[in-house]
Design an enzyme around this catalytic site. Structure first.
Site, PDB file in Angstrom:
ATOM      1  N   ARG A  56       0.700  -1.268   0.064  1.00  0.00           N
ATOM      2  CA  ARG A  56       0.016  -0.149  -0.048  1.00  0.00           C
ATOM      3  C   ARG A  56       0.726   1.230  -0.051  1.00  0.00           C
ATOM      4  O   ARG A  56       1.932   1.322   0.542  1.00  0.00           O
ATOM      5  CB  ARG A  56      -0.954  -0.040   1.122  1.00  0.00           C
ATOM      6  CG  ARG A  56      -1.971   1.099   1.260  1.00  0.00           C
ATOM      7  CD  ARG A  56      -2.573   0.931   2.400  1.00  0.00           C
ATOM      8  NE  ARG A  56      -3.539   2.396   2.611  1.00  0.00           N
ATOM      9  CZ  ARG A  56      -4.282   2.554   3.848  1.00  0.00           C
ATOM     10  NH1 ARG A  56      -4.027   1.811   4.824  1.00  0.00           N
ATOM     11  NH2 ARG A  56      -4.887   3.753   3.807  1.00  0.00           N
ATOM     12  N   HIS A  57       0.487   2.210  -0.665  1.00  0.00           N
ATOM     13  CA  HIS A  57       1.256   3.491  -0.901  1.00  0.00           C
ATOM     14  C   HIS A  57       1.559   4.017   0.428  1.00  0.00           C
ATOM     15  O   HIS A  57       1.005   3.768   1.392  1.00  0.00           O
ATOM     16  CB  HIS A  57       0.634   4.416  -1.643  1.00  0.00           C
ATOM     17  CG  HIS A  57      -0.865   5.007  -1.035  1.00  0.00           C
ATOM     18  ND1 HIS A  57      -0.819   5.792  -0.242  1.00  0.00           N
ATOM     19  CD2 HIS A  57      -2.035   4.557  -1.571  1.00  0.00           C
ATOM     20  CE1 HIS A  57      -2.197   5.863   0.254  1.00  0.00           C
ATOM     21  NE2 HIS A  57      -3.204   5.004  -0.585  1.00  0.00           N
ATOM     22  N   GLY A  58       2.533   4.895   0.579  1.00  0.00           N
ATOM     23  CA  GLY A  58       2.905   5.404   1.557  1.00  0.00           C
ATOM     24  C   GLY A  58       1.815   6.689   2.103  1.00  0.00           C
ATOM     25  O   GLY A  58       0.782   6.741   1.331  1.00  0.00           O
ATOM     26  N   SER A  60      -0.793   9.335   2.537  1.00  0.00           N
ATOM     27  CA  SER A  60      -1.198  10.635   1.641  1.00  0.00           C
ATOM     28  C   SER A  60      -1.550  11.854   2.505  1.00  0.00           C
ATOM     29  O   SER A  60      -1.873  11.605   3.592  1.00  0.00           O
ATOM     30  CB  SER A  60      -2.239  10.122   0.733  1.00  0.00           C
ATOM     31  OG  SER A  60      -3.413  10.057   1.288  1.00  0.00           O
ATOM     32  N   TRP A  62      -4.361  13.225   2.518  1.00  0.00           N
ATOM     33  CA  TRP A  62      -5.817  12.976   2.974  1.00  0.00           C
ATOM     34  C   TRP A  62      -5.918  11.650   3.999  1.00  0.00           C
ATOM     35  O   TRP A  62      -6.758  11.555   4.749  1.00  0.00           O
ATOM     36  CB  TRP A  62      -6.685  12.496   1.842  1.00  0.00           C
ATOM     37  CG  TRP A  62      -7.087  14.058   1.308  1.00  0.00           C
ATOM     38  CD1 TRP A  62      -6.363  15.327   1.188  1.00  0.00           C
ATOM     39  CD2 TRP A  62      -8.108  14.067   0.046  1.00  0.00           C
ATOM     40  NE1 TRP A  62      -6.979  16.118   0.541  1.00  0.00           N
ATOM     41  CE2 TRP A  62      -8.217  15.376  -0.341  1.00  0.00           C
ATOM     42  CE3 TRP A  62      -9.252  13.472  -0.342  1.00  0.00           C
ATOM     43  CZ2 TRP A  62      -8.833  16.156  -1.041  1.00  0.00           C
ATOM     44  CZ3 TRP A  62     -10.168  13.842  -1.167  1.00  0.00           C
ATOM     45  CH2 TRP A  62     -10.335  15.239  -1.694  1.00  0.00           C
ATOM     46  N   ASN A  63      -4.851  10.782   3.806  1.00  0.00           N
ATOM     47  CA  ASN A  63      -4.659   9.827   4.932  1.00  0.00           C
ATOM     48  C   ASN A  63      -4.378  10.522   6.382  1.00  0.00           C
ATOM     49  O   ASN A  63      -4.992  10.350   7.377  1.00  0.00           O
ATOM     50  CB  ASN A  63      -3.432   9.134   4.878  1.00  0.00           C
ATOM     51  CG  ASN A  63      -3.911   7.884   3.648  1.00  0.00           C
ATOM     52  OD1 ASN A  63      -2.830   7.339   3.045  1.00  0.00           O
ATOM     53  ND2 ASN A  63      -4.995   7.347   3.448  1.00  0.00           N
ATOM     54  N   GLY A  70     -10.398   7.734  -2.223  1.00  0.00           N
ATOM     55  CA  GLY A  70     -10.821   7.310  -3.455  1.00  0.00           C
ATOM     56  C   GLY A  70     -10.208   7.378  -4.683  1.00  0.00           C
ATOM     57  O   GLY A  70      -8.817   7.586  -4.445  1.00  0.00           O
ATOM     58  N   ARG A 110      -0.221   8.980  -5.576  1.00  0.00           N
ATOM     59  CA  ARG A 110       0.450   8.575  -4.351  1.00  0.00           C
ATOM     60  C   ARG A 110       0.994   7.199  -4.480  1.00  0.00           C
ATOM     61  O   ARG A 110       1.773   6.811  -3.900  1.00  0.00           O
ATOM     62  CB  ARG A 110      -0.625   8.563  -3.339  1.00  0.00           C
ATOM     63  CG  ARG A 110      -1.876   7.904  -3.425  1.00  0.00           C
ATOM     64  CD  ARG A 110      -3.094   8.221  -2.523  1.00  0.00           C
ATOM     65  NE  ARG A 110      -4.317   7.380  -2.798  1.00  0.00           N
ATOM     66  CZ  ARG A 110      -5.259   7.801  -3.322  1.00  0.00           C
ATOM     67  NH1 ARG A 110      -5.093   8.950  -4.421  1.00  0.00           N
ATOM     68  NH2 ARG A 110      -6.340   7.224  -3.405  1.00  0.00           N
ATOM     69  N   GLU A 140      -7.909   2.880  -6.280  1.00  0.00           N
ATOM     70  CA  GLU A 140      -8.657   2.821  -5.175  1.00  0.00           C
ATOM     71  C   GLU A 140     -10.011   2.717  -5.235  1.00  0.00           C
ATOM     72  O   GLU A 140     -10.715   2.842  -6.533  1.00  0.00           O
ATOM     73  CB  GLU A 140      -8.188   3.951  -4.070  1.00  0.00           C
ATOM     74  CG  GLU A 140      -9.104   3.844  -2.927  1.00  0.00           C
ATOM     75  CD  GLU A 140      -8.767   2.839  -2.052  1.00  0.00           C
ATOM     76  OE1 GLU A 140      -9.051   1.611  -2.464  1.00  0.00           O
ATOM     77  OE2 GLU A 140      -8.133   3.039  -0.937  1.00  0.00           O
ATOM     78  N   HIS A 142     -13.750   3.574  -5.013  1.00  0.00           N
ATOM     79  CA  HIS A 142     -14.399   5.152  -5.476  1.00  0.00           C
ATOM     80  C   HIS A 142     -15.532   5.059  -4.346  1.00  0.00           C
ATOM     81  O   HIS A 142     -16.483   4.236  -4.095  1.00  0.00           O
ATOM     82  CB  HIS A 142     -15.083   5.324  -6.807  1.00  0.00           C
ATOM     83  CG  HIS A 142     -15.218   6.439  -7.160  1.00  0.00           C
ATOM     84  ND1 HIS A 142     -16.415   7.415  -6.602  1.00  0.00           N
ATOM     85  CD2 HIS A 142     -14.955   7.642  -8.014  1.00  0.00           C
ATOM     86  CE1 HIS A 142     -16.167   8.781  -6.759  1.00  0.00           C
ATOM     87  NE2 HIS A 142     -15.409   8.625  -7.991  1.00  0.00           N
ATOM     88  N   HIS A 246      -3.671   0.388  -3.216  1.00  0.00           N
ATOM     89  CA  HIS A 246      -4.462   1.276  -2.326  1.00  0.00           C
ATOM     90  C   HIS A 246      -5.234   0.341  -1.443  1.00  0.00           C
ATOM     91  O   HIS A 246      -5.416  -0.821  -1.663  1.00  0.00           O
ATOM     92  CB  HIS A 246      -5.317   2.061  -3.099  1.00  0.00           C
ATOM     93  CG  HIS A 246      -4.833   2.941  -3.818  1.00  0.00           C
ATOM     94  ND1 HIS A 246      -4.295   4.282  -3.803  1.00  0.00           N
ATOM     95  CD2 HIS A 246      -4.655   2.940  -5.314  1.00  0.00           C
ATOM     96  CE1 HIS A 246      -3.893   4.955  -4.916  1.00  0.00           C
ATOM     97  NE2 HIS A 246      -4.050   3.765  -5.770  1.00  0.00           N
ATOM     98  N   ASN A 248      -8.366  -0.804  -0.510  1.00  0.00           N
ATOM     99  CA  ASN A 248      -9.465  -1.386  -0.877  1.00  0.00           C
ATOM    100  C   ASN A 248      -9.169  -2.057  -2.294  1.00  0.00           C
ATOM    101  O   ASN A 248      -9.617  -3.170  -2.693  1.00  0.00           O
ATOM    102  CB  ASN A 248     -10.619  -0.532  -1.051  1.00  0.00           C
ATOM    103  CG  ASN A 248     -11.359  -0.559   0.294  1.00  0.00           C
ATOM    104  OD1 ASN A 248     -11.407  -1.306   1.401  1.00  0.00           O
ATOM    105  ND2 ASN A 248     -11.338   1.006   0.753  1.00  0.00           N
TER     106      ASN A 248
END
Length: 427
Positions: A56-58, A60, A62-63, A70, A110, A140, A142, A246, A248
């Site tokens: 999973r990406h590092g 972000s 918005w994380n 999404g 990301r 990811e 939506h 991502h 999901n």
């Protein structure tokens, strides 16, 4: 008469020889074909499948802000970039002689940035840099009209909490679709252009391929063609593949790789940011499990790199893949013992530990949704059928902390963002 019969017999000999030659030639050709097919199948059986690394990406932007992200394209935070470099370091130091042949990623920045940082780390350490192949099928999930909203604020203020829980935590739950006047409308001309630019060398992206809302089931349907037509054949051919995606989107891929994960477990599978997860396969494409000396968190049959899995499993005494209040109490008791200098074991200490357990549960179960629960209501089926044709049921929340929530909580601890009542336990 004898002479005539001899002449006729002699005349027939060349014909018979030709027929025999043709027959023998056909037999030889058939034998060679069978031998070739046998050699090919033997070679396929002898080919060791490549390993599949999910990452999973590092973190972000918005994380970090706690927003539904999404398909919206947001950058990594500095911490997210560091997580990507740490993931690459784990691959270099803990995955043995693993050579990454191909990197697949979504077309969102990301994931692309995380993939790029990993490849750069491999190159700096003398490893051949693998190609990066973006595809929109790994994007990811939506989140529809929820996209861009603050998660905690939405959980606290949404007028229908049961519907919100169903959208987020069930296999088939789908939020209301995003309208054209949504501030982050995914089919706006500029967003479509950006998606297509990132996807330039991949499968063409049509307007209708860009969703306006999705369930986990929709994600599985989107990811499955990529798994069956590209990723699985590459793995069976011996290629080691890194998939950077991502939460999901990777859960949807897990549903394709590991057939025994039930639908209701998918939304809460532990895929923390920047922590590599590795599948090993048999020649027939099934999952090889377990591998000696590797750390697993049920129900996943892939192993994690790093120490976090080992610590989590030490706490998860019943091996359920989630931590209960009682298991979290052990964290509190151990922490209290470390500061209980006289070791008098007063009742007040246990009461303090119990309060800590409740606080840990509230703080670590960040969305307050009991997302690890596999309990279901006795009635009330969801809107569609599961992957195996079974009806979906509605969650009855239970307060548990899964591996993903545990990792998020622990990272907050390390950053000093714990609740005030936990600071005395942050040794």
């Amino acid at each position: 008469g004898r002479s005539k019969r001899g002449t006729a017999r002699a005349a027939r000999q060349p014909v018979r020889h030709r027929q025999c030659s043709i027959l023998m030639g056909a037999v030889r050709s058939r034998s060679l074909l069978i031998l070739a097919q046998l050699a090919a199948s033997t070679a396929a059986a002898l080919t060791t499948p490549g390993r599949l690394v999910l990452l999973r990406h590092g973190e972000s932007a918005w994380n970090a802000a706690g927003r539904f992200t999404g398909w919206e394209d947001v950058p990594l935070t500095p911490r997210g970039e560091e997580e990507a470099r740490t993931a690459a370091e784990l691959l270099l130091t803990e995955a043995g002689d693993l050579r990454i042949d191909t990197v697949y990623t979504s077309v969102l920045g990301r994931a692309l940035r995380t993939a790029g940082l990993c490849v750069e780390a491999l190159r700096r350490n003398g490893r051949p840099p693998p190609p990066i192949l973006p595809t929109w099928r790994l994007n990811e999930r939506h989140y529809g009209m929820l996209q861009g909203l603050d998660k905690r604020d939405t959980l606290e203020k949404w007028p229908d909490p049961a519907a919100l829980r169903e959208w987020r935590l069930s296999f088939a739950g789908r939020p209301p679709p995003m309208a054209a006047d949504h501030p982050f409308y995914s089919r706006s001309p500029e967003r479509l252009a950006a998606l297509r630019a990132a996807n330039a060398d991949g499968e063409p992206l049509r307007d209708e391929d860009v969703p306006l809302t999705e369930s986990i089931a929709d994600c599985v349907s989107r990811v499955r063609p990529f798994w069956e037509n590209e990723l699985l054949p590459a793995l069976l051919d011996g290629s080691n593949c890194l998939v950077v995606g991502h939460a999901n989107g990777l859960r949807a891929l897990v549903a394709c790789v590991q057939q025994n994960v039930d639908d209701e477990s998918l939304p809460s599978l532990g895929l923390p940011n920047g922590l590599p997860l590795i599948y090993e396969l048999e020649p027939d494409g099934s999952v090889r499990h377990p591998s000696e000396g590797r750390c697993y968190v049920p129900p996943l049959q892939a192993y994690y790199l790093g120490d976090a899995c080992l610590v989590f499993n030490a706490l998860d005494q019943d091996r359920s893949g989630a931590l209960s209040r009682d298991e979290l109490l052990d964290v509190c008791r151990a922490s209290f013992d470390s500061i209980d200098g006289d070791g008098d074991g007063q009742v007040a200490a246990e009461e303090l530990a119990a309060a800590c357990g409740d606080e840990l549960l509230r703080d670590a179960d960040s969305n307050g949704d009991g997302s690890s629960s596999r309990e279901h209501a006795a009635a009330g089926y969801g809107p569609s059928q599961g992957r195996l044709g079974a009806p979906h049921r509605t969650y009855v929340p239970r307060r548990l902390v899964n591996f993903l929530e545990y990792m998020a909580w622990w990272n907050r601890q390390k950053r000093g963002a714990a609740g005030t009542s936990l600071k005395s336990f942050d040794q």
